[in-house]
Design an enzyme around this catalytic site. Structure first.
Site: not given
Length: 811
Positions: A430, A761
């Protein structure tokens, strides 16, 4: 009387003392200043296009010089400025003495009669005896694209009657010599005694009974040119202009403003609006009063009004040929909107387009910690260590955040940080993902940062030295080199962006990307929605009172709570799509794991506890499940609104973690059931290629999808059998492993055989030029990377393509 009431233009021989607005244009800045010239220009040239500007008149620079001459002020002003520049007197004393000269002066007879006549004419024109007016200062050296003088001189509102008008006019003249105005002119190199002041006298818009605000024809923070930004608050506009209230904020996408049936509003943010400025009957013509709770809880403007202002902004910008800063007001009696001021935007208009920076670090101190680098910048500053997001109030803005780890609750603190250092986490953590999105330098996974660092310690955080990020003791010597992205080489392989946080998207608009290769829907949830969709659809299953209160507070104003989810998600996604329109924006449907869903407000009532959520109930398997498909319907409604109501038909849908062909069919059926049928209105639907079955059955999956996007993180995890969050196995986790590279090469070959586009990606091409070269040799169509990695990857791809051409030529 020398008020002009015909088409007579200013003369070089003699300039009248007053002009009505409609008799002046933007060519008359030297006579009536920037603000008044602009008001006249809009009335003359844009009135027929629907732009409404209140009537009024302007005193000229000639009136100012005659006022000075009549009162013998010139010589005393010159003496004051000379003494200040020689440091004989202070700036404060200079300003005070200069202002006193104006406030104690008398009006020349002709000037007083002329202004009085103009005021009578204005009152007659609008049909109001002694009409209320705004009296605005307009310096003849202001509102150039490179120097706005905004806020340097004073404005007076709710002025009624000639006595009050003349007092306000004198106070305007005096404000030419406020301390900030004197200092600003000195810094900008303007001659203090050659700047005259015009006064604009304009009919008041009764926004004290409604609302007002400011509007820019570009994004004020990034300079992004495809949006209009509007701020709004209740009452007269001075509170917004002065930053005295937290206003509503609206953003509109310019490309769709004139398309019938679309509502291209991409942001509606409710501001606190704790006070409003209204008329006063006392000594002061205006006063601030608290707003009611109902005023604070609703938006000032409705959609129709937002769109109307947006169209006006585009009209004004198009006419002037450069970005414009405007003030607007809504009359509470007539409900009519007006533009009351327009001037050039002066921040981004003078910035060089396309500059980015590369950093180097010298004179380094002792290495205190190392970890994974995020971004390519280096910064130095002071540590502020925080153990919990509940301690947000103790964080010192502009400090370096040091903590063990982060989750979505930390984002408000992270946005205020100069840099971020964590004990735990990798490149897909995160802290890493959010730092990339925000453009914040970060070193994650140091294991010992909270042990060796402490609040108040000076450190340097460097991500300018490759994959490893360093934390150095002390303040190092950091230098940077700018790169003009407009000169980046063209590549056949498309380079796209990974984006998630709508609030950070605009900063990357200058990158010459080929679209968005991965827009993470679940990150938009965390930042903008925050509530589990099933909690909105089935509130009866929420038994915790505190959770119910949170939901009710967030959804204030929504009778249908589910519409809150649709609106917030659609607007968040719209801001991402707006960045690259008309290029494609590939939106991945929600890909939370069950423990992450459970952490959403109300989520614990709807999520099972799983031993291994990473390979549990996630992605496609949720969308057709009876336990979640109602929630998925809200995702579909948001995407429908994004495409058909807001206008972003460049949105592409992508399905994550689709394990089987049967699952692909079930998901397509659910999408179709909610009005998102593949091929209808050119809707493309992609699938993530992140499970070995996606590679093995790629040609079969191609029958149900228009393209693939390789998710190298999950694919590596499942090919090698490694939990990517495992610290003990982190040394084995590598996209460059031969087995993973074989899978990637096979997926590309099969996709092309099926005539489908395929991209990647993951982060690997950003970290390793050789991996980018490998992908190019495999013939990949696109590579999607974080914005901070874009330049490096673009250069790596260009080198790889050149090497490939050389190899083919030699063959």
């Amino acid at each position: 009387m020398t008020t002009i009431h015909s088409n007579q233009r200013p003369s070089n021989k003699y300039t009248p003392l007053v002009y009505e607005f409609e008799k002046i244009s933007r060519n008359d800045v030297n006579i009536v200043g920037g603000k008044n010239a602009s008001l006249g220009e809009m009335i003359r040239e844009l009135g027929n296009e629907g732009v409404a500007v209140p009537p009024g008149f302007a005193t000229t620079s000639q009136c100012y010089w005659e006022f000075l001459h009549y009162n013998n002020i010139n010589e005393r002003l010159e003496e004051l400025i000379r003494d200040w520049q020689a440091r004989k007197i202070s700036l404060a004393e200079t300003g005070r003495c200069a202002r006193d000269l104006f406030l104690k002066a008398e009006w020349p007879k002709e000037a007083k009669e002329t202004i009085s006549s103009a005021y009578d004419s204005l009152s007659k024109k609008v049909g109001i005896v002694s009409v209320d007016v705004a009296v605005r200062s307009s310096a003849t050296a202001e509102d150039f694209p490179e120097a706005s003088f905004a806020g340097q001189q004073d404005t007076f509102l709710n002025i009624s009657g000639k006595s009050a008008l003349f007092q306000a006019c004198q106070r305007c003249y005096a404000s030419l010599f406020t301390d900030r105005a004197i200092s600003y002119r000195q810094t900008r190199g303007f001659d203090q005694l050659k700047v005259a002041l015009s006064i604009g006298v304009q009919q008041m818009v009764r926004s004290d009974l409604s609302g007002s605000g400011v509007m820019f024809s570009i994004d004020t923070e990034s300079g992004f040119e495809k949006i209009v930004l509007i701020n709004a608050a209740w009452g007269l506009g001075e509170n917004v202009v002065q930053g005295a209230v937290n206003p509503d904020e609206y953003q509109i996408s310019k490309p769709f403003l004139n398309e019938t049936g679309l509502i291209p509003i991409i942001e509606k943010r409710l501001g606190g609006k704790e006070r409003k400025m209204v008329y006063s009957e006392g000594e002061s013509a205006t006063r601030n009063v608290p707003t009611s709770r109902s005023e604070q809880d609703v938006l000032v403007l409705d959609d129709v009004e937002i769109i109307q202002l947006g169209r006006w902004a585009c009209t004004v910008e198009r006419h002037y040929g450069y970005p414009v800063d405007m003030e607007w007001a809504k009359d509470g009696i007539t409900n009519q909107l007006f533009i009351v001021l327009a001037r050039p935007e002066t921040v981004h208009s003078v910035r060089r387009v396309g500059e980015f920076h590369e950093y180097s670090v010298k004179a380094k101190g002792k290495t205190l910690a190392t970890g994974c680098s995020v971004g390519n910048a280096a910064v130095a500053g002071r540590v502020c260590m925080i153990g919990s997001p509940t301690d947000i109030d103790t964080f010192i803005e502009g400090s370096i955040l040091v903590t063990e780890t982060t989750d979505p609750d930390w984002v408000p603190i992270m946005k205020k940080a100069l840099a971020i250092v964590t004990d735990h986490g990798g490149r897909t953590s995160h802290a890493a993902i959010v730092s990339r999105e925000l453009g914040i330098t970060a070193v994650v996974g140091t294991s010992n940062a909270t042990y060796v660092l402490h609040t108040g310690k000076d450190i340097t955080v460097s991500c300018a030295e490759g994959e490893t990020g360093y934390v150095y003791e002390g303040i190092a010597d950091i230098t940077s080199e700018s790169i003009d992205v407009s000169k980046l080489p063209a590549t056949s392989t498309r380079v796209m962006l990974n984006l998630a946080d709508p609030s950070a998207a605009n900063r990357w608009w200058r990158l010459p990307c080929d679209g968005i290769g991965l827009a993470r829907m679940e990150f938009v949830w965390n930042n903008h929605v925050r509530i589990h969709p099933m909690a909105l659809l089935h509130p009866d299953r929420i038994t915790d009172e505190a959770t119910q209160q949170k939901i009710n507070k967030l959804t204030t104003g929504y009778e249908d709570k589910s519409q809150y989810f649709v609106d917030k998600l659609a607007l968040g996604l719209a801001r991402l799509c707006a960045l690259v329109y008309p290029k494609p924006a590939i939106i991945r449907l929600s890909d939370f794991k069950t423990n992450e869903y459970a952490n959403l407000i109300g989520g614990s009532s709807f999520e099972p506890k799983e031993e291994n959520p990473m390979i549990g109930w996630r992605g496609a398997s949720r969308y057709y499940s009876s336990a979640y498909k109602d929630g998925f319907s809200l995702e579909c409604r948001a995407i429908k609104r994004l495409r058909y109501e807001i206008g972003f038909m460049n949105a592409v849908v992508m399905v994550p973690f689709c394990r089987t062909i049967q699952e692909a069919i079930k998901v397509q059926n659910e999408l179709s059931r909610h009005g998102l049928r593949r091929g209808a209105d050119d809707l493309q639907i992609y699938v993530m290629c992140e499970i070995p079955s996606n590679v093995i059955l790629a040609q079969e999956f191609a029958n149900h999808f228009d393209g693939f996007s390789i998710g190298s993180n999950d694919l590596t995890q499942l090919v090698l059998g490694i939990d990517r969050d495992s610290g003990e196995l982190s040394s084995l986790f590598s996209e460059k492993d031969d087995a993973v590279k074989w899978m990637i090469a096979e997926a590309i070959a099969k996709a092309h055989k099926a005539k489908r586009k395929i991209g990647l990606c993951g982060q690997a091409p950003s970290n390793d030029p050789s991996f980018a070269s490998f992908l190019v040799k495999c013939g990949i169509d696109s590579i999607s990377v974080t914005p901070s990695s874009f330049i490096a990857v673009k250069l790596n791809i260009a080198d790889a393509e050149h090497e490939n051409r050389e190899t083919l030529f030699r063959m």
